[in-house]
Motif scaffolding. Structure first.
Motif, PDB file in Angstrom:
ATOM      1  N   SER A  35       0.838  -1.211   0.000  1.00 52.39           N
ATOM      2  CA  SER A  35       0.000   0.000   0.000  1.00 52.39           C
ATOM      3  C   SER A  35       0.869   1.256   0.000  1.00 52.39           C
ATOM      4  O   SER A  35       0.557   2.252  -0.684  1.00 52.39           O
ATOM      5  CB  SER A  35      -0.930   0.003   1.211  1.00 52.39           C
ATOM      6  OG  SER A  35      -0.189  -0.022   2.419  1.00 52.39           O
ATOM      7  N   THR A  36       1.979   1.230   0.744  1.00 55.77           N
ATOM      8  CA  THR A  36       2.889   2.380   0.775  1.00 55.77           C
ATOM      9  C   THR A  36       3.575   2.549  -0.577  1.00 55.77           C
ATOM     10  O   THR A  36       3.736   3.669  -1.083  1.00 55.77           O
ATOM     11  CB  THR A  36       3.958   2.206   1.877  1.00 55.77           C
ATOM     12  OG1 THR A  36       3.318   1.974   3.121  1.00 55.77           O
ATOM     13  CG2 THR A  36       4.840   3.435   1.975  1.00 55.77           C
ATOM     14  N   VAL A  37       3.967   1.440  -1.196  1.00 55.90           N
ATOM     15  CA  VAL A  37       4.595   1.498  -2.519  1.00 55.90           C
ATOM     16  C   VAL A  37       3.622   2.096  -3.526  1.00 55.90           C
ATOM     17  O   VAL A  37       4.013   2.938  -4.355  1.00 55.90           O
ATOM     18  CB  VAL A  37       5.041   0.089  -2.969  1.00 55.90           C
ATOM     19  CG1 VAL A  37       5.481   0.104  -4.432  1.00 55.90           C
ATOM     20  CG2 VAL A  37       6.163  -0.434  -2.079  1.00 55.90           C
ATOM     21  N   MET A  63       4.328   5.437  -5.841  1.00 58.30           N
ATOM     22  CA  MET A  63       4.285   5.408  -7.300  1.00 58.30           C
ATOM     23  C   MET A  63       3.232   6.362  -7.846  1.00 58.30           C
ATOM     24  O   MET A  63       3.428   7.004  -8.892  1.00 58.30           O
ATOM     25  CB  MET A  63       4.032   3.979  -7.794  1.00 58.30           C
ATOM     26  CG  MET A  63       5.150   2.996  -7.456  1.00 58.30           C
ATOM     27  SD  MET A  63       6.754   3.570  -8.097  1.00 58.30           S
ATOM     28  CE  MET A  63       7.838   2.258  -7.486  1.00 58.30           C
ATOM     29  N   ALA A  64       2.116   6.474  -7.152  1.00 55.77           N
ATOM     30  CA  ALA A  64       1.063   7.397  -7.591  1.00 55.77           C
ATOM     31  C   ALA A  64       1.540   8.840  -7.512  1.00 55.77           C
ATOM     32  O   ALA A  64       1.290   9.649  -8.419  1.00 55.77           O
ATOM     33  CB  ALA A  64      -0.187   7.197  -6.734  1.00 55.77           C
ATOM     34  N   LYS A  65       2.243   9.174  -6.437  1.00 59.25           N
ATOM     35  CA  LYS A  65       2.739  10.547  -6.289  1.00 59.25           C
ATOM     36  C   LYS A  65       3.817  10.859  -7.322  1.00 59.25           C
ATOM     37  O   LYS A  65       3.907  11.987  -7.823  1.00 59.25           O
ATOM     38  CB  LYS A  65       3.274  10.762  -4.872  1.00 59.25           C
ATOM     39  CG  LYS A  65       2.176  10.810  -3.818  1.00 59.25           C
ATOM     40  CD  LYS A  65       2.736  11.072  -2.426  1.00 59.25           C
ATOM     41  CE  LYS A  65       1.612  11.157  -1.397  1.00 59.25           C
ATOM     42  NZ  LYS A  65       2.108  11.442  -0.027  1.00 59.25           N
ATOM     43  N   LEU A  66       4.659   9.848  -7.621  1.00 64.39           N
ATOM     44  CA  LEU A  66       5.657  10.051  -8.674  1.00 64.39           C
ATOM     45  C   LEU A  66       4.980  10.348 -10.008  1.00 64.39           C
ATOM     46  O   LEU A  66       5.392  11.251 -10.754  1.00 64.39           O
ATOM     47  CB  LEU A  66       6.538   8.797  -8.814  1.00 64.39           C
ATOM     48  CG  LEU A  66       7.784   8.677  -7.933  1.00 64.39           C
ATOM     49  CD1 LEU A  66       8.439   7.322  -8.126  1.00 64.39           C
ATOM     50  CD2 LEU A  66       8.779   9.801  -8.255  1.00 64.39           C
ATOM     51  N   SER A 112       8.556  15.001  -6.801  1.00 65.24           N
ATOM     52  CA  SER A 112       9.949  14.606  -7.043  1.00 65.24           C
ATOM     53  C   SER A 112      10.332  13.437  -6.138  1.00 65.24           C
ATOM     54  O   SER A 112       9.813  13.285  -5.033  1.00 65.24           O
ATOM     55  CB  SER A 112      10.905  15.776  -6.790  1.00 65.24           C
ATOM     56  OG  SER A 112      10.992  16.055  -5.405  1.00 65.24           O
ATOM     57  N   PHE A 113      11.272  12.638  -6.620  1.00 66.88           N
ATOM     58  CA  PHE A 113      11.744  11.507  -5.825  1.00 66.88           C
ATOM     59  C   PHE A 113      12.405  12.010  -4.549  1.00 66.88           C
ATOM     60  O   PHE A 113      12.298  11.383  -3.488  1.00 66.88           O
ATOM     61  CB  PHE A 113      12.732  10.660  -6.642  1.00 66.88           C
ATOM     62  CG  PHE A 113      12.958   9.298  -6.071  1.00 66.88           C
ATOM     63  CD1 PHE A 113      12.112   8.240  -6.386  1.00 66.88           C
ATOM     64  CD2 PHE A 113      14.002   9.055  -5.189  1.00 66.88           C
ATOM     65  CE1 PHE A 113      12.313   6.965  -5.843  1.00 66.88           C
ATOM     66  CE2 PHE A 113      14.216   7.797  -4.651  1.00 66.88           C
ATOM     67  CZ  PHE A 113      13.366   6.749  -4.971  1.00 66.88           C
ATOM     68  N   ASP A 114      13.087  13.157  -4.638  1.00 66.92           N
ATOM     69  CA  ASP A 114      13.747  13.732  -3.464  1.00 66.92           C
ATOM     70  C   ASP A 114      12.731  14.027  -2.360  1.00 66.92           C
ATOM     71  O   ASP A 114      12.988  13.750  -1.178  1.00 66.92           O
ATOM     72  CB  ASP A 114      14.480  15.016  -3.871  1.00 66.92           C
ATOM     73  CG  ASP A 114      15.356  15.550  -2.761  1.00 66.92           C
ATOM     74  OD1 ASP A 114      16.419  14.961  -2.505  1.00 66.92           O
ATOM     75  OD2 ASP A 114      14.982  16.558  -2.143  1.00 66.92           O
ATOM     76  N   GLU A 115      11.598  14.591  -2.729  1.00 68.14           N
ATOM     77  CA  GLU A 115      10.558  14.875  -1.731  1.00 68.14           C
ATOM     78  C   GLU A 115      10.016  13.591  -1.107  1.00 68.14           C
ATOM     79  O   GLU A 115       9.735  13.535   0.097  1.00 68.14           O
ATOM     80  CB  GLU A 115       9.404  15.643  -2.396  1.00 68.14           C
ATOM     81  CG  GLU A 115       9.753  17.051  -2.823  1.00 68.14           C
ATOM     82  CD  GLU A 115       8.589  17.723  -3.526  1.00 68.14           C
ATOM     83  OE1 GLU A 115       7.759  18.340  -2.826  1.00 68.14           O
ATOM     84  OE2 GLU A 115       8.502  17.597  -4.770  1.00 68.14           O
TER      85      GLU A 115
END
Length: 491
Positions: free
Chosen positions: A333-335, A339-342, A347-350
Motif C-alpha cells: 500500500s505504501t509502494v 508510485m502514484a505521487k511520482l 519529485s523523488f527527493d521529496e
C-alpha cells in the motif's frame, strides 16, 4: 635515506613510543619476577651493569653510551620491532640500532649547539610552565597504566597502595617520576629547538600554484595506477579505511533510494531462509566425502551415544520467494502511494524525505549526489548493488527490492564522472601546506648534513663500533625507515 628521516622532529614521536612501551611493560615485568617457590639462592651474585663509555665528541660535546637520546631511540625501535614479531635479541639488529641511535644523538647535539649559537635556545616562563604541566600529566598516565586492580569502587588507601606498587615497578625498569618528567621536558625542548632552526633555515621558502597542481596530478596518477580498474581495492581503502581518493574509476552512478521499514519477524524469516538456502547450495556444490570405515569396524556399528541428530527441513527456493513476497505484500500500500505521487509529478527527493527511513538519505548533500554505486561494489547490500546496476538510464526508478534492511525503491540520479576528482580550494590549501612542510624539512636536513660535514668529530675506540658506514646506511636504512614510517605518523 634514513639519516634524513632521523632528524625530522623525532623527539615527541619517540617519547610517545616510550610511553606506549611502558604501558605494555607491567605484564612482562610480572612474568619475570621471582615467585616465592623460586626464590634465588642468597649467594647469587647481582647482574653486572655495564659502565657507560664515551663514544664520540662532536664540537667538544661528549656523547656517552647511556645518552638519553640513544636509549630512547633504541628502546622505541626495540618495542616496535618486537610488536612486529622480530627477534630483538638478534645481535645484528642491536648493532644497527646502536649505529643509527648514535647518529640521531649526534644530530640533536648539533641542533642544540646551533640553536645556542643563533640565540634560539631561550624559553619563556609560560612555555616552561606548559611543558612542566604536560610532563606531569604524561607521568601520571604512565603510572596509572601500571596500577592494577583499581576500579571505580576502590578506596583511597587501595589506590595509594596500587600507585606505590606502580612506582616501584617503574623503578625496576629504570624510571622514576623525576626522570619521566625530565625526559618529557627534554623532548619538548628538542622539538621546539628543531622547529626554531627549521624556521631559521627555511626563510624565504614558498610554494607556487603550479607546484600544487603538479603534486595533485601525481596523486591522481598514483591512485589510477593503484586501483583504476580494481573496484574492490578502491572501496576497501577509500570507504572502509577512509583513505582520500583523487581518482574515480569508470562505471559509478549516483543512486538515491527510499528505504521502507518492514516487520522484523518477516524480515528475519526471509534472511534466515536465504542464508540456509545459500548454505545448502554451497554444500551441494562441495559435498563432504564419507570416510572409509576403520578395519574391524562396520558402517552399521553403533553405540549408545550414536543417535543421529535430527535433520533440519531443507529450504527450497519456493520458501525463500514466499518469505520475500510476504515482505513486499506488507508494504504494497505504501509502494502504491509512492508510485502514484511520482506519476503525479512529486519529485523523488521529496518522497525520500516523506517516506524514507535511511538516516543517510536525510542528509541533503547525500540526496544531492546520491550513493556512489558500481556494479562491482563491495560496501553495499548485494540486493542494493544489483538493483542499482539493473537501472538503465538516469531518471529510472526501480521496482521494490527486498534487502537486508528493508524494502528499497532506487532512483538513478546521475552518472559519477570518472577520472580526477575536483581540486577544491580546501585541497589546494592542504597540498600547499604539505609541500611547504616537505621543503622546510628538506632545508633542515640539508643544514644538518652541512653541519655534520663541518663539525669536529672524534670517535673513541668504543665509538668506532657504533659508527655508521655508508654501506650499512644504504643496506640497513630502508628496512628501518619503512618500519618507522609504518609505526608513526609523519611529523
Amino acid at each position: 635515506m634514513f639519516k634524513r628521516f632521523l632528524c625530522i622532529l623525532l623527539s615527541l614521536m619517540l617519547l610517545a613510543g616510550m610511553t606506549a612501551a611502558l604501558a605494555e611493560e607491567p605484564a612482562a615485568a610480572d612474568a619475570t619476577q621471582t615467585t616465592e617457590t623460586e626464590a634465588p639462592a642468597e649467594t647469587e651474585a647481582p647482574a653486572e651493569v655495564e659502565e657507560p663509555v664515551l663514544l664520540v665528541t662532536i664540537n667538544g660535546d661528549e656523547i656517552m653510551s647511556n645518552d638519553n637520546y640513544i636509549e630512547r631511540f633504541v628502546n622505541y625501535y626495540l618495542y616496535q620491532y618486537s610488536a612486529s614479531g622480530y627477534d630483538i635479541s638478534d645481535p645484528e639488529l642491536r648493532q644497527s640500532l646502536n649505529q643509527f641511535a648514535l647518529l640521531y644523538a649526534m644530530q640533536y647535539a648539533l641542533i642544540r649547539q646551533k640553536a645556542a649559537e643563533l640565540g634560539l635556545d631561550t624559553f619563556t616562563d609560560e612555555e616552561k610552565a606548559e611543558w612542566e604541566k604536560a610532563a606531569r600529566e604524561n607521568c601520571e598516565q604512565i603510572i596509572e597504566s601500571y596500577m592494577e586492580g583499581i576500579t571505580e569502587t576502590s578506596t583511597d588507601d587501595e589506590k595509594a597502595a596500587a600507585r606505590a606498587d606502580a612506582i616501584a615497578a617503574l623503578k625496576l625498569e629504570g624510571y622514576d617520576e623525576d626522570s619521566l618528567i625530565q625526559e618529557y621536558i627534554d623532548s619538548e625542548i628538542s622539538n621546539e629547538l628543531s622547529i626554531r632552526l627549521m624556521d631559521h633555515v627555511s626563510k624565504g621558502i614558498t610554494v607556487e600554484d603550479d607546484e600544487v597542481q603538479t603534486y595533485f596530478n601525481e596523486l591522481v596518477e598514483e591512485d589510477k595506477a593503484n586501483y583504476g580498474e580494481d573496484i574492490s581495492t578502491y572501496e576497501f581503502y577509500t570507504k572502509y579505511y577512509g583513505q582520500p581518493s583523487y581518482y574515480t574509476p569508470e562505471g559509478y552512478r549516483g543512486i538515491t533510494h527510499i528505504l521502507l521499514k518492514v516487520d522484523d519477524d518477516l524480515l528475519n524469516t526471509w534472511k534466515d531462509l536465504t542464508a540456509r538456502y545459500e548454505e545448502q547450495k554451497e554444500a551441494e556444490a562441495s559435498p563432504v566425502e564419507t570416510p572409509e570405515p576403520v578395519e574391524g569396524e562396520t558402517a552399521e556399528t553403533e553405540t549408545a551415544d550414536s543417535t543421529p541428530a535430527p535433520t533440519a527441513e531443507p529450504v527450497t527456493e519456493e520458501m525463500v520467494e514466499a518469505a520475500k513476497k510476504a515482505i513486499l505484500d506488507s508494504v504494497q500500500s505504501t509502494v502504491d502511494e509512492i508510485m502514484a505521487k511520482l506519476k503525479d509529478g512529486t519529485s523523488f527527493d521529496e518522497l525520500i524525505v516523506e517516506y524514507g527511513t535511511d538516516p543517510g538519505m536525510q542528509d541533503e548533500a547525500n540526496r544531492a549526489s546520491g550513493y556512489s554505486v558500481h556494479k562491482d561494489s563491495i560496501i553495499y547490500d548485494p540486493a542494493f548493488t544489483e538493483g542499482a546496476a539493473a537501472l538503465e538510464k538516469v531518471g529510472d526508478v526501480s521496482e521494490p527490492i527486498v534487502g537486508m534492511n528493508g524494502v528499497h525503491i532506487l532512483y538513478y540520479l546521475r552518472d559519477v564522472p570518472a577520472g580526477a576528482v575536483e581540486l577544491t580550494e580546501e585541497m589546494k590549501n592542504e597540498f600547499h601546506d604539505d609541500l611547504l612542510d616537505q621543503k622546510r624539512n628538506a632545508a633542515l636536513n640539508e643544514a644538518i648534513d652541512k653541519w655534520m660535514e663541518e663539525a669536529a668529530i672524534a670517535y673513541t675506540e668504543a665509538g668506532e663500533a657504533w659508527k655508521i658506514s655508508e654501506v650499512t646506511e644504504e643496506s640497513a636504512a630502508p628496512e628501518a625507515e619503512e618500519t618507522a614510517e609504518e609505526a608513526t605518523p609523519a611529523p
